[in-house]
Design a protein around this motif. Sequence first.
Motif, PDB file in Angstrom:
ATOM      1  N   ALA A  30       0.849  -1.197   0.000  1.00  0.00           N
ATOM      2  CA  ALA A  30       0.000   0.000   0.000  1.00  0.00           C
ATOM      3  C   ALA A  30       0.885   1.248   0.000  1.00  0.00           C
ATOM      4  N   TYR A  31       0.375   2.349  -0.593  1.00  0.00           N
ATOM      5  CA  TYR A  31       1.129   3.610  -0.610  1.00  0.00           C
ATOM      6  C   TYR A  31       1.297   4.180   0.797  1.00  0.00           C
ATOM      7  N   GLY A  32       0.247   4.042   1.606  1.00  0.00           N
ATOM      8  CA  GLY A  32       0.306   4.618   2.954  1.00  0.00           C
ATOM      9  C   GLY A  32      -0.128   3.569   3.970  1.00  0.00           C
ATOM     10  N   LEU A  60      11.233  18.312   0.876  1.00  0.00           N
ATOM     11  CA  LEU A  60      11.602  17.438  -0.231  1.00  0.00           C
ATOM     12  C   LEU A  60      11.073  16.044   0.093  1.00  0.00           C
ATOM     13  N   GLU A  61      10.359  15.446  -0.858  1.00  0.00           N
ATOM     14  CA  GLU A  61       9.747  14.136  -0.608  1.00  0.00           C
ATOM     15  C   GLU A  61      10.216  13.075  -1.592  1.00  0.00           C
ATOM     16  N   VAL A  62      10.500  11.890  -1.044  1.00  0.00           N
ATOM     17  CA  VAL A  62      10.827  10.687  -1.831  1.00  0.00           C
ATOM     18  C   VAL A  62       9.831   9.617  -1.424  1.00  0.00           C
ATOM     19  N   GLY A  63       8.834   9.173  -2.181  1.00  0.00           N
ATOM     20  CA  GLY A  63       8.347   9.686  -3.392  1.00  0.00           C
ATOM     21  C   GLY A  63       6.922  10.201  -3.168  1.00  0.00           C
ATOM     22  N   PHE A  64       6.425  10.851  -4.169  1.00  0.00           N
ATOM     23  CA  PHE A  64       5.156  11.576  -4.084  1.00  0.00           C
ATOM     24  C   PHE A  64       3.941  10.638  -3.937  1.00  0.00           C
ATOM     25  N   GLY A  65       3.997   9.480  -4.587  1.00  0.00           N
ATOM     26  CA  GLY A  65       2.911   8.490  -4.456  1.00  0.00           C
ATOM     27  C   GLY A  65       1.571   9.043  -4.874  1.00  0.00           C
ATOM     28  N   ILE A  66       0.604   9.020  -3.962  1.00  0.00           N
ATOM     29  CA  ILE A  66      -0.736   9.501  -4.283  1.00  0.00           C
ATOM     30  C   ILE A  66      -1.032  10.809  -3.539  1.00  0.00           C
ATOM     31  N   GLY A  67       0.025  11.435  -3.004  1.00  0.00           N
ATOM     32  CA  GLY A  67      -0.107  12.807  -2.530  1.00  0.00           C
ATOM     33  C   GLY A  67      -0.697  12.980  -1.147  1.00  0.00           C
ATOM     34  N   VAL A  68      -0.772  11.925  -0.360  1.00  0.00           N
ATOM     35  CA  VAL A  68      -1.378  12.063   0.974  1.00  0.00           C
ATOM     36  C   VAL A  68      -0.511  12.970   1.863  1.00  0.00           C
ATOM     37  N   ASN A  69       0.809  12.762   1.825  1.00  0.00           N
ATOM     38  CA  ASN A  69       1.695  13.627   2.616  1.00  0.00           C
ATOM     39  C   ASN A  69       1.657  15.066   2.105  1.00  0.00           C
ATOM     40  N   ALA A  70       1.597  15.204   0.799  1.00  0.00           N
ATOM     41  CA  ALA A  70       1.581  16.557   0.217  1.00  0.00           C
ATOM     42  C   ALA A  70       0.334  17.316   0.669  1.00  0.00           C
ATOM     43  N   TYR A  89       9.659  13.823  -5.672  1.00  0.00           N
ATOM     44  CA  TYR A  89      10.130  12.990  -6.781  1.00  0.00           C
ATOM     45  C   TYR A  89       9.230  11.769  -6.900  1.00  0.00           C
ATOM     46  N   GLU A  90       8.975  11.378  -8.143  1.00  0.00           N
ATOM     47  CA  GLU A  90       8.130  10.197  -8.364  1.00  0.00           C
ATOM     48  C   GLU A  90       8.474   9.585  -9.723  1.00  0.00           C
ATOM     49  N   PHE A  91       8.798   8.288  -9.736  1.00  0.00           N
ATOM     50  CA  PHE A  91       9.156   7.672 -11.022  1.00  0.00           C
ATOM     51  C   PHE A  91       8.053   6.831 -11.651  1.00  0.00           C
ATOM     52  N   ASP A  92       6.927   6.700 -10.956  1.00  0.00           N
ATOM     53  CA  ASP A  92       5.840   5.863 -11.483  1.00  0.00           C
ATOM     54  C   ASP A  92       4.505   6.505 -11.114  1.00  0.00           C
ATOM     55  N   GLY A 140      10.637  11.096 -12.343  1.00  0.00           N
ATOM     56  CA  GLY A 140      11.901  10.454 -12.676  1.00  0.00           C
ATOM     57  C   GLY A 140      12.433   9.734 -11.456  1.00  0.00           C
ATOM     58  N   ASP A 141      13.532   9.038 -11.681  1.00  0.00           N
ATOM     59  CA  ASP A 141      14.137   8.256 -10.610  1.00  0.00           C
ATOM     60  C   ASP A 141      14.955   9.176  -9.710  1.00  0.00           C
ATOM     61  N   VAL A 142      14.580   9.249  -8.452  1.00  0.00           N
ATOM     62  CA  VAL A 142      15.286  10.138  -7.519  1.00  0.00           C
ATOM     63  C   VAL A 142      16.752   9.718  -7.358  1.00  0.00           C
ATOM     64  N   LEU A 143      17.035   8.449  -7.620  1.00  0.00           N
ATOM     65  CA  LEU A 143      18.412   7.979  -7.465  1.00  0.00           C
ATOM     66  C   LEU A 143      19.324   8.620  -8.512  1.00  0.00           C
ATOM     67  N   LEU A 157      11.217  10.773   3.816  1.00  0.00           N
ATOM     68  CA  LEU A 157      11.730   9.575   3.156  1.00  0.00           C
ATOM     69  C   LEU A 157      10.619   8.527   3.197  1.00  0.00           C
ATOM     70  N   ASP A 158       9.910   8.429   2.086  1.00  0.00           N
ATOM     71  CA  ASP A 158       8.693   7.607   2.043  1.00  0.00           C
ATOM     72  C   ASP A 158       8.664   6.765   0.776  1.00  0.00           C
ATOM     73  N   GLY A 159       9.780   6.036   0.544  1.00  0.00           N
ATOM     74  CA  GLY A 159       9.768   5.056  -0.542  1.00  0.00           C
ATOM     75  C   GLY A 159       9.012   3.835  -0.046  1.00  0.00           C
ATOM     76  N   ARG A 164      11.034  -4.175  -0.085  1.00  0.00           N
ATOM     77  CA  ARG A 164      10.531  -4.136  -1.469  1.00  0.00           C
ATOM     78  C   ARG A 164      11.295  -3.176  -2.366  1.00  0.00           C
ATOM     79  N   ASN A 165      11.897  -2.154  -1.761  1.00  0.00           N
ATOM     80  CA  ASN A 165      12.529  -1.100  -2.568  1.00  0.00           C
ATOM     81  C   ASN A 165      13.851  -0.678  -1.913  1.00  0.00           C
ATOM     82  N   PRO A 166      14.804  -1.619  -1.824  1.00  0.00           N
ATOM     83  CA  PRO A 166      16.014  -1.357  -1.020  1.00  0.00           C
ATOM     84  C   PRO A 166      16.844  -0.177  -1.505  1.00  0.00           C
TER      85      PRO A 166
HETATM   86  C1  LIG Z   1       5.116   4.557  -0.012  1.00  0.00           C
HETATM   87  S1  LIG Z   1       4.796   5.347  -1.550  1.00  0.00           S
HETATM   88  C2  LIG Z   1       4.740   7.070  -1.136  1.00  0.00           C
HETATM   89  C3  LIG Z   1       3.431   7.568  -0.619  1.00  0.00           C
HETATM   90  C4  LIG Z   1       3.348   9.076  -0.681  1.00  0.00           C
HETATM   91  N1  LIG Z   1       4.373   9.731   0.064  1.00  0.00           N
HETATM   92  C5  LIG Z   1       1.986   9.607  -0.364  1.00  0.00           C
HETATM   93  O1  LIG Z   1       1.863  10.477   0.515  1.00  0.00           O
HETATM   94  O2  LIG Z   1       1.027   9.186  -1.016  1.00  0.00           O
HETATM   95  C6  LIG Z   1       6.384   5.287  -2.338  1.00  0.00           C
HETATM   96  C7  LIG Z   1       6.449   6.040  -3.646  1.00  0.00           C
HETATM   97  O3  LIG Z   1       7.813   6.216  -3.987  1.00  0.00           O
HETATM   98  C8  LIG Z   1       7.966   6.032  -5.373  1.00  0.00           C
HETATM   99  N2  LIG Z   1       9.371   5.653  -5.586  1.00  0.00           N
HETATM  100  C9  LIG Z   1       9.998   4.549  -5.119  1.00  0.00           C
HETATM  101  N3  LIG Z   1      11.287   4.534  -5.509  1.00  0.00           N
HETATM  102  C10 LIG Z   1      11.485   5.668  -6.243  1.00  0.00           C
HETATM  103  C11 LIG Z   1      12.601   6.212  -6.941  1.00  0.00           C
HETATM  104  N4  LIG Z   1      13.786   5.577  -6.960  1.00  0.00           N
HETATM  105  N5  LIG Z   1      12.444   7.395  -7.586  1.00  0.00           N
HETATM  106  C12 LIG Z   1      11.240   8.037  -7.570  1.00  0.00           C
HETATM  107  N6  LIG Z   1      10.150   7.556  -6.943  1.00  0.00           N
HETATM  108  C13 LIG Z   1      10.262   6.390  -6.278  1.00  0.00           C
HETATM  109  C14 LIG Z   1       6.977   4.919  -5.698  1.00  0.00           C
HETATM  110  O4  LIG Z   1       6.644   4.874  -7.071  1.00  0.00           O
HETATM  111  C15 LIG Z   1       5.804   5.302  -4.806  1.00  0.00           C
HETATM  112  O5  LIG Z   1       4.901   6.126  -5.469  1.00  0.00           O
END
Ligand SMILES: C[S@@+](CC[C@H](N)C(=O)[O-])C[C@H]1O[C@@H](n2cnc3c(N)ncnc32)[C@H](O)[C@@H]1O
Length: 226
Positions: A30-32, A60-70, A89-92, A140-143, A157-159, A164-166
Amino acid sequence: MSESRAFTEAPILDTPDGSRTAYNTRFGEAYGSRHGAAAQARHVFVEGTGTHVHPAPRVLEVGFGIGVNARATLASAARRGAPLHYLAYEFDPAPREVLAEVARHQEGNDHPAWQALLDRWPQPPLETEAGGARLNVLLGDVLEAELPAGWATALYLDGFSPARNPEVWTPAFAARLARTLAPGGVLATYSAAGHVRRALQAAGLDVERRPGPPGKRECLRAVRPA
Ligand SMILES: C[S@@+](CC[C@H](N)C(=O)[O-])C[C@H]1O[C@@H](n2cnc3c(N)ncnc32)[C@H](O)[C@@H]1O
């Protein structure tokens, strides 16, 4: 994308505090927090970094997801009339329908910067300025991104989870995140894993364990020494 396909890709989940999250089928997570998505956003990220009392937060947020934190951050800053700059930042990018449904009747949904972002989602540039807030989502990829140096008063820091996402939890990336914090800036994360704590310490941050949000014993905050 049709609405039904969007919700198959990312099914919506109700959480006990009345907020919603969604399930990410790619990462199988789940995103959250399923124990309260809005409660987690407020407790771990907004309050954990002191953004709720900062006079002019730069987040600064990693990653944006569905915007709940925003949205939680926009609502908090708007209540106080504090100018906010939010860079995520958000890559998907999740489907727009999912962002809109998760936000419906929830805090920050009526913020003009959020509404402007939704209007253009997911077409870059995802940059809006309204209601005292600048909101910028970089796709894009924050890395691989060049992170601003010494900029953030708060870093979320919310990857997805380290299991799942080391890649976003490594000591090397923690060191890059530490450099993007302004002196006195605070990084917060829901993870309290020992290897995450050690990576943040090795990056020169003062790490503190604090009580977690509903459903979680502990979470972390890490301060860049002033
Ligand atoms: C746990 S969710 C974040 C939930 C979000 N903060 C919210 O408030 O909805 C993790 C997010 O990080 C993104 N993500 C993971 N690795 C990433 C990377 N290397 N670069 C950019 N985004 C990344 C995922 O696609 C996913 O949307």
